[in-house]
Design an enzyme around this catalytic site. Sequence first.
Site, PDB file in Angstrom:
ATOM      1  N   LYS A  98       0.838  -1.209   0.000  1.00 45.61           N
ATOM      2  CA  LYS A  98       0.000   0.000   0.000  1.00 45.61           C
ATOM      3  C   LYS A  98       0.866   1.250   0.000  1.00 45.61           C
ATOM      4  O   LYS A  98       0.596   2.203  -0.726  1.00 45.61           O
ATOM      5  CB  LYS A  98      -0.919  -0.009   1.232  1.00 45.61           C
ATOM      6  N   ASN A  99       1.916   1.235   0.842  1.00 44.16           N
ATOM      7  CA  ASN A  99       2.692   2.464   1.014  1.00 44.16           C
ATOM      8  C   ASN A  99       3.723   2.693  -0.090  1.00 44.16           C
ATOM      9  O   ASN A  99       4.502   3.642  -0.029  1.00 44.16           O
ATOM     10  CB  ASN A  99       3.333   2.492   2.408  1.00 44.16           C
ATOM     11  N   ARG A 108      -3.493  10.818   3.239  1.00 44.07           N
ATOM     12  CA  ARG A 108      -2.375  11.748   3.337  1.00 44.07           C
ATOM     13  C   ARG A 108      -1.640  11.869   2.005  1.00 44.07           C
ATOM     14  O   ARG A 108      -0.681  12.613   1.882  1.00 44.07           O
ATOM     15  CB  ARG A 108      -1.400  11.285   4.428  1.00 44.07           C
ATOM     16  N   CYS A 159      -4.718   8.155   9.424  1.00 38.29           N
ATOM     17  CA  CYS A 159      -5.054   7.669  10.755  1.00 38.29           C
ATOM     18  C   CYS A 159      -4.698   8.687  11.826  1.00 38.29           C
ATOM     19  O   CYS A 159      -3.694   9.389  11.720  1.00 38.29           O
ATOM     20  CB  CYS A 159      -4.310   6.375  11.009  1.00 38.29           C
ATOM     21  N   ASP A 193       4.226   0.188  12.129  1.00 33.75           N
ATOM     22  CA  ASP A 193       2.999  -0.471  11.672  1.00 33.75           C
ATOM     23  C   ASP A 193       2.957  -1.965  12.027  1.00 33.75           C
ATOM     24  O   ASP A 193       1.954  -2.622  11.830  1.00 33.75           O
ATOM     25  CB  ASP A 193       2.848  -0.309  10.157  1.00 33.75           C
ATOM     26  N   VAL A 245       7.956   6.412  16.779  1.00 31.60           N
ATOM     27  CA  VAL A 245       7.684   7.080  15.492  1.00 31.60           C
ATOM     28  C   VAL A 245       6.475   8.012  15.601  1.00 31.60           C
ATOM     29  O   VAL A 245       6.512   9.151  15.125  1.00 31.60           O
ATOM     30  CB  VAL A 245       7.498   6.043  14.360  1.00 31.60           C
TER      31      VAL A 245
HETATM   32  N1  EPU Z   1       6.659  14.307  10.710  1.00 28.45           N
HETATM   33  C1  EPU Z   1       6.767  15.642  11.063  1.00 28.45           C
HETATM   34  N2  EPU Z   1       6.663  16.579  10.062  1.00 28.45           N
HETATM   35  C2  EPU Z   1       6.454  16.237   8.764  1.00 28.45           C
HETATM   36  C3  EPU Z   1       6.361  14.868   8.421  1.00 28.45           C
HETATM   37  C4  EPU Z   1       6.465  13.913   9.432  1.00 28.45           C
HETATM   38  O1  EPU Z   1       6.953  15.982  12.241  1.00 28.45           O
HETATM   39  O2  EPU Z   1       6.348  17.130   7.906  1.00 28.45           O
HETATM   40  C5  EPU Z   1       6.754  13.292  11.801  1.00 28.45           C
HETATM   41  C6  EPU Z   1       5.409  12.555  11.988  1.00 28.45           C
HETATM   42  O3  EPU Z   1       4.520  13.291  12.794  1.00 28.45           O
HETATM   43  C7  EPU Z   1       5.855  11.247  12.610  1.00 28.45           C
HETATM   44  C8  EPU Z   1       7.216  11.007  11.957  1.00 28.45           C
HETATM   45  O4  EPU Z   1       7.640  12.260  11.418  1.00 28.45           O
HETATM   46  O5  EPU Z   1       6.027  11.417  13.999  1.00 28.45           O
HETATM   47  C9  EPU Z   1       7.216   9.972  10.868  1.00 28.45           C
HETATM   48  O6  EPU Z   1       6.231  10.295   9.884  1.00 28.45           O
HETATM   49  P1  EPU Z   1       6.416   9.907   8.353  1.00 28.45           P
HETATM   50  O7  EPU Z   1       6.423  11.173   7.551  1.00 28.45           O
HETATM   51  O8  EPU Z   1       7.566   8.987   8.227  1.00 28.45           O
HETATM   52  O9  EPU Z   1       5.069   9.114   8.056  1.00 28.45           O
HETATM   53  P2  EPU Z   1       4.126   9.227   6.794  1.00 28.45           P
HETATM   54  O10 EPU Z   1       4.919   9.368   5.554  1.00 28.45           O
HETATM   55  O11 EPU Z   1       3.024  10.191   7.057  1.00 28.45           O
HETATM   56  C10 EPU Z   1       4.153   6.673   6.233  1.00 28.45           C
HETATM   57  C11 EPU Z   1       3.125   5.600   6.113  1.00 28.45           C
HETATM   58  C12 EPU Z   1       2.653   5.210   7.506  1.00 28.45           C
HETATM   59  C13 EPU Z   1       3.846   4.719   8.300  1.00 28.45           C
HETATM   60  C14 EPU Z   1       4.926   5.797   8.340  1.00 28.45           C
HETATM   61  C15 EPU Z   1       6.196   5.342   9.034  1.00 28.45           C
HETATM   62  C16 EPU Z   1       2.087   6.076   3.994  1.00 28.45           C
HETATM   63  C17 EPU Z   1       0.888   6.538   3.255  1.00 28.45           C
HETATM   64  N3  EPU Z   1       2.002   6.100   5.330  1.00 28.45           N
HETATM   65  O12 EPU Z   1       3.491   7.777   6.834  1.00 28.45           O
HETATM   66  O13 EPU Z   1       1.740   4.153   7.319  1.00 28.45           O
HETATM   67  O14 EPU Z   1       3.432   4.406   9.602  1.00 28.45           O
HETATM   68  O15 EPU Z   1       5.261   6.209   7.000  1.00 28.45           O
HETATM   69  O16 EPU Z   1       6.721   4.239   8.379  1.00 28.45           O
HETATM   70  O17 EPU Z   1       3.091   5.680   3.403  1.00 28.45           O
HETATM   71  C18 EPU Z   1      -0.199   2.924   7.669  1.00 28.45           C
HETATM   72  O18 EPU Z   1       0.090   2.311   6.622  1.00 28.45           O
HETATM   73  O19 EPU Z   1      -1.129   2.569   8.437  1.00 28.45           O
HETATM   74  C19 EPU Z   1       0.571   4.093   8.039  1.00 28.45           C
HETATM   75  C20 EPU Z   1       0.195   4.951   8.987  1.00 28.45           C
END
Ligand code: EPU
EC number: 2.5.1.7
Length: 442
Positions: free
Chosen positions: A23-24, A97, A121, A315, A337
């Site tokens: 998915k990601n 997102r 989420c 996850d 995280v």
């Molecule tokens: N963060 C910030 N500022 C930003 C971006 C992120 O502070 O501008 C912080 C977040 O708040 C968090 C940390 O950095 O504390 C990590 O966030 P990240 O950006 O890595 O997460 P994401 O890209 O929003 C993706 C996956 C998530 C997965 C995370 C970590 C997708 C669509 N989502 O989220 O997947 O948990 O990376 O591996 O790729 C899921 O599949 O259920 C899911 C939540």
Amino acid sequence: MNDVLVVHGGAPLHGNIRVRGAKNLVSKAMVAALLGDSPSRLFDVPAIRDVEVVRGLLELHGVRVSDGATEGELVLDPANADRADADEINVHAGSSRIPILLCGPLLHRLGHAFIPDLGGCNIGGRPIDFHLQALREFGAIVDKTASGMEITAPNGLHGTKLQLPYPSVGATEQVLLTAVKAEGVTELRNAAVEPEIIDLICLLQKMGAIIKVHTDRVIEIEGVKRLGGYTHRPIPDRIEAASWAAAALATKGDVFVEGARQAEMMTFLNTYLSVGGAFEVDDSPVGGGIRFWHPGGELRAVVLETDVHPGFMTDWQQPMVVALTQARGLSIMHETVYERRLGYTRALGSMGATIQVYRECLGGTPCRFGRRNFLHSAVIAGPSKLHAAELMIPDLRAGFSHLIAALAAEGTSQVHGVSLINRGYEDFEGKLAALGAHVERG
Ligand code: EPU
């Protein structure tokens, strides 16, 4: 459809299921198609809600998305990409997102992007400050409006030197999807290097991008003027694979996950063994996968900490905690995280699990959330006999772990809000049936 699943628990899961493209990665690969000047072809796309949302967003922007000749194949043709109506885009506000990742590709293509308020989420604040800072450093101008953000780049997008405050997956993808066609070279420090990101880099390279992954989380991107389409088979969904593996452990079952691959799951597999689970890898190119099972005897308590790759994925945390309720002794889970990803443990408590959450960083190194009033460490005392309960699914991964807990528990549970699981788990009801679970719609 009624959104309640009635789960008659207490029986082990046994059988075979298959996971498809991650998915990601898939959602980002679909966005990347906007960067090409010829159609892209993506295989093994799971039928999940997140894919539908991205498909809808791309179609609003004039991308022709059609089903290919094989099952799960998508063809994405960006030839007629165009600006979309803000009101129509806003229909998708709050549902995912992914829209934030459309910025770079839309700016390159149309010179303008409108991004609705984001969803996803509710597991922490989930700010987008890293994304916006990076876009500004490329030369973009971000205007916040009542319903979202207008982003323009009147002087084009230019390569730059960036350092992320934290190796964010999304922000790293943002930089990649913007830098590949920006003028000049971009150097990104403290980048995320999850397998899904490396797979996105492979896909972009197929399109003609020049990206070097150096040691120590440094990625260098040489901007190019044009990119073609790609043909790509994504890496398998290692989160879904781990979810079924944890379900096998928690229910004392035996599940073969076709499509699961060892390389991306090494950290999970180490933990699986430490806890007392067993696995066997079948490397066959067709029909291969990993068999996960409970070998009998008692499971062992472990101390775990979630982290960015190559650490234990955030996850994987929720399904593993359910399995840990069955392990003898005190297990510790330190979530580093997301600051609010342990709320679901209350529901496990209502089913008889003994779980206490703490503000302190327990068991490992101090993280960003220590002493900041976030309940982000859990102590799980086991083994506990789980009993049935009425459960409300709060988010995707927690939702699946509720389901695992209901399957492991004695008695009949009512699980409300199960459609949320479809955001990330393809045909989970069909797969539950294939594994012999006793479930029915309420
Ligand atoms: N963060 C910030 N500022 C930003 C971006 C992120 O502070 O501008 C912080 C977040 O708040 C968090 C940390 O950095 O504390 C990590 O966030 P990240 O950006 O890595 O997460 P994401 O890209 O929003 C993706 C996956 C998530 C997965 C995370 C970590 C997708 C669509 N989502 O989220 O997947 O948990 O990376 O591996 O790729 C899921 O599949 O259920 C899911 C939540």
